[in-house]
Structure formats: structure tokens, C-alpha cells
Design an enzyme around this catalytic site. Structure first.
Site, PDB file in Angstrom:
ATOM      1  N   ASN A 193       0.815  -1.226   0.000  1.00  0.00           N
ATOM      2  CA  ASN A 193       0.000   0.000   0.000  1.00  0.00           C
ATOM      3  C   ASN A 193       0.847   1.273   0.000  1.00  0.00           C
ATOM      4  O   ASN A 193       0.362   2.321  -0.409  1.00  0.00           O
ATOM      5  CB  ASN A 193      -0.912  -0.056   1.240  1.00  0.00           C
TER       6      ASN A 193
ATOM      7  N   TYR B  46       3.635   7.871 -12.217  1.00  0.00           N
ATOM      8  CA  TYR B  46       2.737   7.182 -11.271  1.00  0.00           C
ATOM      9  C   TYR B  46       1.785   6.225 -12.002  1.00  0.00           C
ATOM     10  O   TYR B  46       1.612   5.074 -11.598  1.00  0.00           O
ATOM     11  CB  TYR B  46       1.962   8.261 -10.513  1.00  0.00           C
TER      12      TYR B  46
ATOM     13  N   LYS C 150       1.578   2.240 -11.534  1.00  0.00           N
ATOM     14  CA  LYS C 150       0.339   1.682 -10.991  1.00  0.00           C
ATOM     15  C   LYS C 150      -0.251   0.616 -11.919  1.00  0.00           C
ATOM     16  O   LYS C 150      -0.822  -0.369 -11.448  1.00  0.00           O
ATOM     17  CB  LYS C 150      -0.675   2.801 -10.733  1.00  0.00           C
TER      18      LYS C 150
END
Ligand code: NAI
Length: 319
Positions: free
Chosen positions: A98, A163, A167
Site C-alpha cells: 500500500n 505514477y 500503478k
């Protein structure tokens, strides 16, 4: 209704000192799990470190009667995080990847450093932590892994090329781990959250931010990690107390040439483009074998010189 418990299970939650990770850690501990609260304690850009945020969550869990230990390593040192679980609790059952940071910048201006740190923390960090737990999962014939993706990865977002690529890289990683782990009862899934947190406080309007509580996502992650949940290789979006499953789908496509001996020209592509991208009969392919199998079917049809309409019909009738 019988309460779902996590007794005897050991859970690592990375980036658990705040936001979503904190909510996950508190829920797991409240249901009987022993939790490693990992947090580097960096700022939202990944600078600095502090033991404070992990310690605060551990204290909160212990005050509530739960079991937890802190770990302050970066997820890039995933082996140390898993070692903390083994040293403190003797096993590892669940890894919730996470931890995350942002370095938003337009693609034209992005430096290697801004690319690398995002890929390191999100993609490599998740890989290192999960890989350190993997041999334990295989040996005990049980494990659960969560990767944290983002709508930025699924749909793209201005200023987040570093990002969004990291991801969506996690989705690719999950796809393969779901296959490699399945026979050993190791299930890997991806969560796509939207939550009010430090990462989103200046992006999401305040009224909406307030409603997007991490605690409304935690039960979804909790269930995905439970031994009774057989979900594997899925992308689950969750927010606001809502959850849904995402798929990549593909159009039924169009055969652009009829025979193996025919050339394919750019004009053939232009003439058929609307059929290539027609999503009316789109479907999800569930494996690389299925995708390759369809290509082999197209090849067979081409070899037999079936007219393109027939080929199209044959393909559609298998859906
Ligand atoms: P947050 O900033 O509240 O929490 C992230 C935590 O990760 C922080 O406590 C930070 O210290 C820790 N961390 C950062 N780098 C680390 C490292 N190298 N090693 C260990 N810990 C580290 O953020 P939030 O919103 O709770 O984000 C959690 C995850 O969810 C992130 O992966 C984020 O990208 C993802 N996410 C969040 C969304 C949202 O709406 N909040 C949307 C989509 C994805």
C-alpha cells in the site's frame, strides 16, 4: 451473522502509518490478526523518514487490545519488513502493498529521478516485499497479496505518467502472480481505491474528500485477504462503501485480409478501421492461451481461404 475473523494470521501492511494503510492495519488487528505496521514516515514526495507514524498506529492497535509491531524500512527493503513479521510472530500470511508517494510533473518536464523514485516505491517496492514473503506462502500452501493500483493507472491522468505507469505495472505483476500462485493457494488481487488522505487532500474537493473515508475501503481489502475469499487476479475498485470489478475487454475485431497469400496494406486497415474498434461484441479474454487460441483460429480460417464475413461469423459465434 458470524463475524469474519483473522485469528492466527500475520499481516504486513506497508505504508500503514497513515491514510488507507492505517485503516487496513486497524481493521486486521481488530479481527484478531497480528499486524506489522510498516511505514517509512516520509513526506508525500518520499523525502525524509520518521518512526512516528508507524509507532502511533501500533500504539493505537495495542490500546485496543490488538497485536502489532512497527517496521520503519522502505518497501525497497522488503526482506527486512517480512523478517520483522517472522521475528515477531513466526509467520507471514498476507502482504498488503500500500505504501505510496507522488512526484507529479508533466511528461515533457519529467526527470529520470522523478520517474525512478515512483517506480521504485510503487512497483519495485511491492515486488521486493511480496517476493520476500513468497517462499513462506509456497511452503505453507497459503498466502494473500494485495497490490494498490489507481484510476490514474487505469485511465491515465495529466502530470502522472510516472505514477500511472507504475500503478498499471502492478496490474501486470498481479496477473502473473495470480497464475504462479494459484496452485499453492496464493491469491493476488489489485485494489483501486479513492480515498481522502494526504495524497489527495489538495486534489479532491473538501465535501467529497470528507465522504471518501479509508475505513470504507478497508473491509473490501480485508475480505480479499481472507482465506474464505477465492478471488484471484482481479482488479477491484472501491470507494464510499461501493466496490466493483474491472476488466480489460477487447473488440471481436476484424480480419483485414482473407488469405495468407494476400498482402496487408495501410488502405485495408483504413477501410476496416471502424470494424477493428467496434466494441459492440467486445469481451474479456481470460488467459494468454485464449488470446493465442483465437489467433490460431484466425490463421486456420486464412489458410482455408474462408471469406472474411464467414471468418467474422465464426469468431463471433464463439463469444
Ligand atoms: P498516504 O500518504 O496517506 O499514505 C501512504 C503512506 O506510505 C505514508 O504514511 C508514507 O509514509 C508511506 N510510505 C511512503 N513511501 C514509503 C516507502 N518507501 N516505504 C514504506 N512506506 C512508505 O496515502 P494513501 O492515500 O493512504 O495511499 C495509499 C496507497 O493508495 C498508495 O499506494 C497510493 O498511491 C494509493 N492510492 C490512493 C488513492 C487515494 O485516493 N488516496 C487513489 C489511488 C491509489
Amino acid at each position: 451473522m458470524q463475524e469474519i475473523r483473522f485469528v492466527g494470521r500475520v499481516v504486513v501492511v506497508t505504508g500503514a502509518g497513515a491514510g488507507l494503510g492505517r485503516a487496513y492495519a486497524l481493521l486486521f488487528a481488530s479481527r484478531g490478526a497480528s499486524v506489522v505496521v510498516n511505514d517509512l514516515g516520509s513526506n508525500r514526495h518520499g523525502d525524509g523518514s520518521s518512526s512516528k507514524s508507524a509507532d502511533t498506529v501500533v500504539q493505537e492497535i495495542r490500546r485496543n487490545g490488538g497485536k502489532a509491531v512497527a517496521n520503519y524500512d522502505s518497501v525497497l527493503d522488503g526482506a527486512k519488513i517480512i523478517k520483522t513479521a517472522i521475528d515477531a510472530f513466526g509467520r507471514i500470511d498476507v502482504v498488503v502493498n500500500n505504501a505510496g508517494i507522488l512526484r507529479d510533473v508533466s511528461f515533457a518536464k519529467m526527470t529520470d529521478a522523478q520517474w525512478d523514485i515512483i517506480h521504485d516505491v510503487h512497483l519495485k517496492g511491492a515486488m521486493k516485499t511480496t517476493q520476500a514473503a513468497w517462499p513462506y506462502f509456497i511452503k505453507q500452501n497459503y498466502g494473500r497479496v494485495i497490490f494498490t493500483s489507481s484510476n490514474s493507472g487505469v485511465y491515465g491522468n495529466f502530470g502522472q505518467s510516472n505514477y500511472s505507469s507504475a500503478k498499471l505495472g502492478l496490474v501486470g505483476l498481479a496477473n502473473t502472480l495470480a497464475i504462479e500462485g494459484e496452485r499453492k493457494n496464493i491469491y493476488t488481487n489489485v485494489i483501486v481505491p479513492t480515498a481522502g488522505s494526504r495524497l489527495t487532500e489538495d486534489i479532491i474537493p473538501p465535501d467529497f474528500f470528507e465522504q471518501l473515508k479509508p475505513e470504507l475501503i478497508a473491509p473490501v481489502v480485508f475480505w480479499l485477504c481472507h482465506e474464505d475469499c477465492t478471488e484471484n487476479g482481479s482488479i477491484i475498485e472501491a470507494a464510499l462503501g461501493w466496490a466493483g470489478k474491472c476488466h480489460i475487454i477487447r473488440s471481436s475485431g476484424c480480419v483485414l485480409r482473407q488469405n495468407l497469400s494476400d498482402d496487408l496494406t495501410p488502405e485495408n486497415v483504413r477501410e476496416n478501421w471502424s470494424k477493428v474498434i467496434d466494441m459492440t461484441s467486445a469481451k474479456r479474454l481470460t488467459s494468454i492461451q485464449e488470446a493465442t487460441g483465437e489467433l490460431l483460429g484466425i490463421l486456420e480460417n486464412m489458410k482455408s481461404g474462408a471469406p472474411s464475413k464467414e471468418v467474422d461469423h465464426v469468431m463471433r459465434s464463439t463469444y
